[in-house]
Design an enzyme around this catalytic site. Structure first.
Site, PDB file in Angstrom:
ATOM      1  CB  VAL A   1      43.573  44.925  26.419  1.00 23.50           C
ATOM      2  CG1 VAL A   1      43.782  45.969  27.492  1.00 23.50           C
ATOM      3  CG2 VAL A   1      42.676  43.791  26.912  1.00 23.50           C
TER       4      VAL A   1
ATOM      5  CE1 TYR B   1      40.431  32.319  31.636  1.00 25.04           C
ATOM      6  CE2 TYR B   1      41.426  30.321  32.515  1.00 25.04           C
ATOM      7  CZ  TYR B   1      41.100  31.661  32.654  1.00 25.04           C
ATOM      8  OH  TYR B   1      41.462  32.347  33.798  1.00 25.04           O
TER       9      TYR B   1
ATOM     10  CG  ASN C   1      44.353  41.295  36.051  1.00 24.08           C
ATOM     11  OD1 ASN C   1      44.634  40.166  36.450  1.00 24.08           O
ATOM     12  ND2 ASN C   1      43.272  41.950  36.452  1.00 24.08           N
TER      13      ASN C   1
ATOM     14  CB  THR D   1      37.381  37.701  40.743  1.00 21.39           C
ATOM     15  OG1 THR D   1      37.102  36.722  39.723  1.00 21.39           O
ATOM     16  CG2 THR D   1      38.750  37.435  41.347  1.00 21.39           C
TER      17      THR D   1
ATOM     18  CE  LYS E   1      44.130  33.347  31.809  1.00 20.42           C
ATOM     19  NZ  LYS E   1      44.542  34.695  32.213  1.00 20.42           N
TER      20      LYS E   1
ATOM     21  CG  ASP F   1      37.968  46.909  32.942  1.00 22.38           C
ATOM     22  OD1 ASP F   1      38.408  46.052  33.724  1.00 22.38           O
ATOM     23  OD2 ASP F   1      37.026  46.677  32.160  1.00 22.38           O
TER      24      ASP F   1
HETATM   25  N1  LIG Z   1      38.952  34.354  39.172  1.00 20.41           N
HETATM   26  C1  LIG Z   1      39.687  33.276  39.042  1.00 20.41           C
HETATM   27  O1  LIG Z   1      39.426  32.223  39.681  1.00 20.41           O
HETATM   28  C2  LIG Z   1      40.896  33.299  38.136  1.00 20.41           C
HETATM   29  C3  LIG Z   1      41.755  32.188  38.159  1.00 20.41           C
HETATM   30  C4  LIG Z   1      42.880  32.201  37.339  1.00 20.41           C
HETATM   31  C5  LIG Z   1      43.153  33.289  36.545  1.00 20.41           C
HETATM   32  N2  LIG Z   1      42.300  34.356  36.520  1.00 20.41           N
HETATM   33  C6  LIG Z   1      42.653  35.471  35.648  1.00 20.41           C
HETATM   34  O2  LIG Z   1      42.691  36.652  36.416  1.00 20.41           O
HETATM   35  C7  LIG Z   1      42.510  37.778  35.534  1.00 20.41           C
HETATM   36  C8  LIG Z   1      41.505  38.715  36.157  1.00 20.41           C
HETATM   37  O3  LIG Z   1      40.243  38.055  36.193  1.00 20.41           O
HETATM   38  P1  LIG Z   1      39.202  38.184  37.393  1.00 20.41           P
HETATM   39  O4  LIG Z   1      38.957  36.850  37.930  1.00 20.41           O
HETATM   40  O5  LIG Z   1      39.629  39.306  38.306  1.00 20.41           O
HETATM   41  O6  LIG Z   1      37.898  38.568  36.575  1.00 20.41           O
HETATM   42  P2  LIG Z   1      37.146  39.959  36.431  1.00 20.41           P
HETATM   43  O7  LIG Z   1      36.026  39.683  35.490  1.00 20.41           O
HETATM   44  O8  LIG Z   1      36.857  40.544  37.749  1.00 20.41           O
HETATM   45  O9  LIG Z   1      38.263  40.880  35.738  1.00 20.41           O
HETATM   46  C9  LIG Z   1      38.573  40.826  34.382  1.00 20.41           C
HETATM   47  C10 LIG Z   1      38.535  42.242  33.829  1.00 20.41           C
HETATM   48  O10 LIG Z   1      38.957  42.212  32.463  1.00 20.41           O
HETATM   49  C11 LIG Z   1      38.211  43.213  31.804  1.00 20.41           C
HETATM   50  N3  LIG Z   1      38.197  42.996  30.353  1.00 20.41           N
HETATM   51  C12 LIG Z   1      37.590  41.989  29.666  1.00 20.41           C
HETATM   52  N4  LIG Z   1      37.770  42.180  28.345  1.00 20.41           N
HETATM   53  C13 LIG Z   1      38.505  43.314  28.200  1.00 20.41           C
HETATM   54  C14 LIG Z   1      39.006  44.027  27.082  1.00 20.41           C
HETATM   55  N5  LIG Z   1      38.791  43.612  25.819  1.00 20.41           N
HETATM   56  N6  LIG Z   1      39.711  45.179  27.291  1.00 20.41           N
HETATM   57  C15 LIG Z   1      39.933  45.607  28.557  1.00 20.41           C
HETATM   58  N7  LIG Z   1      39.484  44.974  29.666  1.00 20.41           N
HETATM   59  C16 LIG Z   1      38.780  43.842  29.476  1.00 20.41           C
HETATM   60  C17 LIG Z   1      36.807  43.097  32.396  1.00 20.41           C
HETATM   61  O11 LIG Z   1      36.030  44.263  32.153  1.00 20.41           O
HETATM   62  C18 LIG Z   1      37.113  42.854  33.875  1.00 20.41           C
HETATM   63  O12 LIG Z   1      37.123  44.054  34.621  1.00 20.41           O
HETATM   64  C19 LIG Z   1      42.088  37.179  34.195  1.00 20.41           C
HETATM   65  O13 LIG Z   1      43.204  37.169  33.324  1.00 20.41           O
HETATM   66  C20 LIG Z   1      41.676  35.770  34.536  1.00 20.41           C
HETATM   67  O14 LIG Z   1      41.812  34.886  33.442  1.00 20.41           O
HETATM   68  C21 LIG Z   1      41.188  34.381  37.302  1.00 20.41           C
END
Ligand SMILES: NC(=O)c1ccc[n+]([C@@H]2O[C@H](COP(=O)([O-])OP(=O)(O)OC[C@H]3O[C@@H](n4cnc5c(N)ncnc54)[C@H](O)[C@@H]3O)[C@@H](O)[C@H]2O)c1
Length: 237
Positions: free
Chosen positions: A40, A132, A66, A167, A136, A18
Site C-alpha cells: 500500500v 507513528y 488498516n 495483535t 496518526k 496485505d
Molecule cells: N495493536 C495495537 O495496539 C494498535 C493500536 C492502535 C492502532 N493500531 C493500528 O492498527 C492497524 C493494524 O495493526 P495491527 O496491530 O493489527 O498490526 P499487524 O501487524 O497485525 O497488522 C498490520 C498489517 O499491515 C501489513 N502491512 C505493513 N506494511 C504494509 C504495506 N506496505 N502494504 C500492505 N500491508 C502492509 C502487515 O503485513 C500486517 O499484516 C495499524 O494501522 C496500527 O497502526 C494498532
C-alpha cells in the site's frame, strides 16, 4: 483480518489485502472472500486493488485502510530519513491512496460509500515513536478533511482509534502472550485486554447503515485509556 470477518458476517463480500499472502489468504478463503496482494505504499498497487475489486465483485461500497508498522523509535536527532519516510508511507500515504482510488470508484458508481481508516490513541496522545505519532495525528486531519470533500457525493469518511490491542504488532513489544495480556490489561481502565474483534465491531458499525449520518469522526476503542487512566484523587476518597 478480524474486520474482514466482521464485515463478512454482516453480509458484505470482502476482499482482503496485505503485502504478504501469509497474512490474509487463509482468512479470505474462510469467509468466502478474495485475497489480493498489495504494497500500500505503492499507489499503483492500491489502484489495482480497487479496480480488481470492482471487476470481480461489480462494486465497491466500503474501503478499510488498516495497514501499519511501528516505525522508528528513538530521539528525533537519531531518526534516519529512510525510516521516517517508510513509516509515513505505510501509515499515512497509503490511506491517501486508498481514499483517492476508492472515492473515484464510488463517485463513478453514484451510490455513495464508506471510507474507513485505522488511526490510534497515538492520534490523540504521543504514545508511539515520532513518525507513528505524526502519521496518526495526520490521519485524524485527513479523515476530517476528506469527509468534508466527499460529503456532497454521499461518501462517509470515519476512523477507528484502537487503544493497546493484542495483535501481532503489539506482540513485537512483549516477551510472550502472557506478558502481553498482563501489560495490556493494565493499559485499559476496564482491566480487560482489547482483542482485534473489539476493533472490528466498531468498523462494522461505521460501515453499516446504522451509522448513516456519522462522518468526519473517530470512534476511540481504548478501554478508557485516554480519558480514565489518570483518575483525579477525588475518586479515591
Ligand atoms: N495493536 C495495537 O495496539 C494498535 C493500536 C492502535 C492502532 N493500531 C493500528 O492498527 C492497524 C493494524 O495493526 P495491527 O496491530 O493489527 O498490526 P499487524 O501487524 O497485525 O497488522 C498490520 C498489517 O499491515 C501489513 N502491512 C505493513 N506494511 C504494509 C504495506 N506496505 N502494504 C500492505 N500491508 C502492509 C502487515 O503485513 C500486517 O499484516 C495499524 O494501522 C496500527 O497502526 C494498532
Amino acid at each position: 483480518m478480524a474486520t474482514g470477518r466482521a464485515l463478512a458476517a454482516g453480509g458484505h463480500h470482502v476482499v482482503l489485502s496485505d503485502i504478504s499472502p501469509d497474512r490474509g489468504e487463509v482468512t479470505a478463503r474462510d469467509i468466502g472472500g478474495l485475497f489480493i496482494t498489495a504494497d500500500v505504499t505503492r499507489e499503483a498497487d492500491v489502484a489495482n486493488l480497487v479496480s480488481t475489486t470492482r471487476e470481480k465483485l461489480g462494486r465497491l461500497d466500503v474501503m478499510v485502510c488498516n495497514a501499519g508498522i511501528i516505525g522508528p523509535g528513538g530521539r528525533i536527532t537519531d531518526i534516519e530519513d529512510v525510516d521516517w519516510s517508510n513509516a509515513i508511507a505505510v501509515l499515512l500515504n497509503s490511506v491517501f491512496y486508498g481514499m483517492k482510488h476508492a472515492a473515484r470508484a464510488m463517485q463513478a458508481a453514484g451510490r455513495g460509500g464508506v471510507l474507513l481508516a485505522t488511526t490510534s490513541i497515538a492520534a490523540h496522545r504521543t504514545v508511539g515513536g515520532h513518525a507513528y505519532n505524526a502519521a496518526k495525528h495526520g490521519l485524524t486531519g485527513l479523515i476530517r478533511s476528506v469527509a468534508t470533500d466527499l460529503s456532497p457525493d454521499g461518501i462517509r469518511v470515519n476512523g477507528v482509534a484502537p487503544g493497546h490491542t493484542l495483535t501481532p504488532m503489539s506482540m513485537q513489544v512483549y516477551r510472550d502472550t502472557d506478558a502481553a495480556r498482563t501489560r495490556l490489561s493494565q493499559l485499559n481502565a476496564l482491566g480487560k485486554v482489547i482483542e482485534p474483534e473489539d476493533i472490528a465491531a466498531a468498523f462494522a458499525f461505521l460501515a453499516s447503515d446504522a451509522a448513516r449520518y456519522i462522518t468526519g469522526q473517530e470512534i476511540v476503542v481504548d478501554g478508557g485509556w485516554l480519558e480514565c487512566m489518570n483518575r483525579p484523587a477525588i475518586f479515591d476518597r
